[in-house]
Design an enzyme around this catalytic site. Sequence first.
Site, mmCIF file in Angstrom:
data_model
loop_
_atom_site.group_PDB
_atom_site.id
_atom_site.type_symbol
_atom_site.label_atom_id
_atom_site.label_comp_id
_atom_site.label_asym_id
_atom_site.label_seq_id
_atom_site.Cartn_x
_atom_site.Cartn_y
_atom_site.Cartn_z
ATOM 1 N N TRP A 154 0.840 -1.215 0.000
ATOM 2 C CA TRP A 154 0.000 0.000 0.000
ATOM 3 C C TRP A 154 0.865 1.252 0.000
ATOM 4 O O TRP A 154 0.485 2.275 -0.564
ATOM 5 C CB TRP A 154 -0.983 -0.063 1.155
ATOM 6 N N ASP A 155 2.034 1.193 0.629
ATOM 7 C CA ASP A 155 2.983 2.300 0.500
ATOM 8 C C ASP A 155 3.417 2.469 -0.949
ATOM 9 O O ASP A 155 3.501 3.594 -1.460
ATOM 10 C CB ASP A 155 4.240 2.025 1.348
#
Lengths: 366, 366
Positions: A163-164
């Site tokens: 998700w980063d």
Amino acid sequence: MTGILAGLRIVEGSAFIAAPLGGMTLAQLGADVIRFDDIKGGLDNDRWPITKDGRSIYWAGLNKGKRSIAVDLRSPRGRELLTALITSPGEGAGIFTTNMPARGWLAYEELSKKRADLIALNIVGARDGSAHVDYTVNAITGFPMVTGPVGHDGPVNAVAPPWDLATAYAGAMAILAAERHRRLTGQGQRIVLPLQDMALAATSALGYIGEAVVNQVDRPRFGNEIFGTFGRDFKTKDGRFVMICIFSDRHVDALASAGGFADSFKKIEAAQGVDLKTDAGRWLARAELCAIIEPWVAARTAADVSEALKKAGALWAPYQSSASSRSTRPTCSTIPCSPSSISPASAAIRSPPRRCSSARSRASRP
Amino acid sequence: MTGILAGLRIVEGSAFIAAPLGGMTLAQLGADVIRFDDIKGGLDNDRWPITKDGRSIYWAGLNKGKRSIAVDLRSPRGRELLTALITSPGEGAGIFTTNMPARGWLAYEELSKKRADLIALNIVGARDGSAHVDYTVNAITGFPMVTGPVGHDGPVNAVAPPWDLATAYAGAMAILAAERHRRLTGQGQRIVLPLQDMALAATSALGYIGEAVVNQVDRPRFGNEIFGTFGRDFKTKDGRFVMICIFSDRHVDALASAGGFADSFKKIEAAQGVDLKTDAGRWLARAELCAIIEPWVAARTAADVSEALKKAGALWAPYQSSASSRSTRPTCSTIPCSPSSISPASAAIRSPPRRCSSARSRASRP
């Protein structure tokens, strides 16, 4: 600067992964990116991994190609200087990316008083203001409960932070979308990009939420198997692991050719009543496919398996470590990296070019 | 179309995840994205998960907000029609994204004869032309060998595909970078984006390759622990799991407050000679921190643990399933999704809006 984004200037106040990686990506494409940290060092100044003398490899990895300044963020003079930098005039300037709390002097309302067409990207944990990082957002998506060995009790966290990474590149994209809009209309933009929304949007895109809603099933753990087709890890005679997958007709034929499986595959199709040229057929007969491939891999060394799969054009890869990945792949460049190229945030630096290419834009002159 | 990318028109010939997700992201921001598939159905037409009557939830998930056409890709007339569509005139048109082999009639050289300033993004497996998907690229990065329980023999694959996600958004960003360049210079662009390069660039950005090169160490498996600070999963009295992390001073204090750990934390600092307000201190004393937190969580229900952590403002999240994520989070919208909104590639559709928001660009009128 050279590169396709030459002419853009972005001021970045960042920590963690998404914000600095997004800025670094724009810098690597030619934007002038200026990162600022507090004069005492930002949150990432000493983040692990570190060198033997305590310098952060993490910080170095996420800030290549940027300029970097240190400012006393608590002093009125420091804030005034940064406000002036963020809102400085120029067609390609007036762009600010941050994952710091966008309030007080850093609020869009305050900054846009100095430059009405400011573009500001604010990466946040969640839309409701609650704190989140990749690990907590990942827990919510459901992925840790379907990752890891079948029968394992409990979650398995992702190590590469999906998700980063998604938020970093989506944030960089959002900056360019806003800059296009500003160029066309003169309007600035306030962009709020929550890590949690990125994760849930991707979980939806990948069909997990649709599957739960439409089919009323929660997908179980399938270990290393790729859901809905054929793919998994196999262990070689010499204790190495290879990933072998099938995503198309061509991969079925290549794998059959590599291992001499053509007749066995036909027998599976007849016995199971499936067509291995379809995703469904491969998925439903995965145990039977595995029963043929597993002993073939187990009886051979990694070198022999690799040669056969490569020659046949199968879809496969050896599992490697970071170190072996770096040392054995021609795809990882061999530009020497010395500890002296790792600098803390306390001095203005321009880092050496990235070691492995990212978005590779090749100018074509038609 | 409405949205910040209104005016752009992108033709997409795609399969798998990265290419269609990149196109969908541009569509969700307002671009007119037209996906084409072969008249007999593309590679993804029937990909799992599927509904009970065989329609692909996967296909529906990755093609929201697009228009979709089916063309006989083997007929000269079909190719002629698509070439005309890809290279049609208009300031925002002439943009093509694909992960199909860009050769023959789909080669940049051929297409750009019809429109000299064509922008074409070609997502490929690897720079050397070898076939790769997220799973094979992931094997090469080294992540599967450091993911999963300590002591586990063998790789643990990612279920959420990090490199597909990164490539999707980076590809969308590359399109916008090229469109800016075309607007400024009139030049088109051929962009080649290898999945494997995206993965290795990110592995480098995250410090793994630097750690191997500079420190000469290959990071071992740390299970669910977050390397270089404090974070891991804990099991509650009622058999649920929570992720608890510390990334800053504030998170230390919040966790201490939630569990009444302030004195215990001080004792750890004294006994271990560490400062829990630093990443290094938390990492070196992680076993001692765990020994305090683990019994506290184990003695309480998930509801009680959640309430205490939430009240104190700690950095944490409950592990959920996709279904519970969808049903219990207000962040997942409740727009009803009926099987009738799932359509195969054989008809022109315009899908309903995304269910969870992605890049949230809020127009601000300064």
